[in-house]
Write a protein that holds these residues in place. Structure first.
Motif, mmCIF file in Angstrom:
data_model
loop_
_atom_site.group_PDB
_atom_site.id
_atom_site.type_symbol
_atom_site.label_atom_id
_atom_site.label_comp_id
_atom_site.label_asym_id
_atom_site.label_seq_id
_atom_site.Cartn_x
_atom_site.Cartn_y
_atom_site.Cartn_z
ATOM 1 N N THR A 8 0.854 -1.186 0.000
ATOM 2 C CA THR A 8 0.000 0.000 0.000
ATOM 3 C C THR A 8 0.891 1.238 0.000
ATOM 4 O OG1 THR A 8 -0.127 0.174 2.401
ATOM 5 C CG2 THR A 8 -1.753 -1.251 1.319
ATOM 6 N N SER A 9 0.274 2.420 0.028
ATOM 7 C CA SER A 9 1.054 3.662 0.017
ATOM 8 C C SER A 9 1.887 3.830 1.289
ATOM 9 C CB SER A 9 0.130 4.866 -0.167
ATOM 10 O OG SER A 9 -0.783 4.938 0.907
ATOM 11 N N SER A 53 -0.847 2.089 8.115
ATOM 12 C CA SER A 53 -1.842 3.022 7.594
ATOM 13 C C SER A 53 -3.206 2.351 7.543
ATOM 14 C CB SER A 53 -1.446 3.495 6.197
ATOM 15 O OG SER A 53 -2.476 4.306 5.659
ATOM 16 N N ASP A 112 -5.393 2.592 4.376
ATOM 17 C CA ASP A 112 -5.127 1.770 3.201
ATOM 18 C C ASP A 112 -5.680 0.348 3.319
ATOM 19 O OD1 ASP A 112 -3.822 3.709 1.711
ATOM 20 O OD2 ASP A 112 -1.874 3.256 2.598
#
Length: 167
Positions: A19-20, A74, A77
């Protein structure tokens, strides 16, 4: 001749995606299902080569359990994916060609095609973990038809029995 088909499906898997901000991960996603039905078969022997073709109508049910990803880096996400359920009627065609290895053993190859007759039953519905709004994504990897190639072996312990193994 008349034939019957029964197939049981069972899978447990784990998924990890980038993910980011880190990795989203889920363990032990369970999926199961079955296909069962009847059809017509044709068998023909040419020397040591045997050809088997079958056309079947199958009832099916496929289920994938709900799961939620974990992403400590996160939470924004992470996804929650709703359970996926599909059922209906499918049409299957099988073609098997085998070669005699001994009086009780045959080996060969197999082609099969299954048409589930719908485009919408394999869509995936999910939401971002921190939001209530759901969204649906069509899953192009699981369409309404499947094509398979395989190898097989057939063991005949007597003239009236035939046991097949497919991979």
């Amino acid at each position: 001749s008349l034939n019957a088909d029964v197939t049981w499906l069972d899978q447990e898997t784990s998924v990890k995606r980038i993910t980011s901000a880190g990795h989203a991960q889920v363990n032990d996603i369970d999926a199961d299902g079955y296909l069962a039905g009847v059809g017509l078969a044709y068998n023909k022997t040419y020397g040591d080569t045997e050809v088997h073709a079958a056309l079947s109508i199958l009832d099916f049910e496929l289920d994938v359990d709900h799961f939620a990803e974990q992403n400590d880096a996160s939470v924004l996400d992470s996804l929650q994916v709703a359970s996926q359920d599909a059922d209906g009627t499918a049409v299957a065609f099988d073609l098997t060609v085998t070669e005699k290895v001994s009086d009780t053993l045959r080996v060969g190859g197999k082609f099969n095609f299954v048409d589930f007759g719908t485009d919408s039953q394999f869509d995936v519905t999910a939401n971002v973990t921190t939001e209530a709004t759901m969204f649906t994504v069509a899953s192009p990897a699981t369409g309404d038809s499947l094509v398979g190639l395989g190898v097989n072996a057939q063991y005949a312990p007597s003239e009236s029995w035939l046991i097949g193994f497919d991979a």
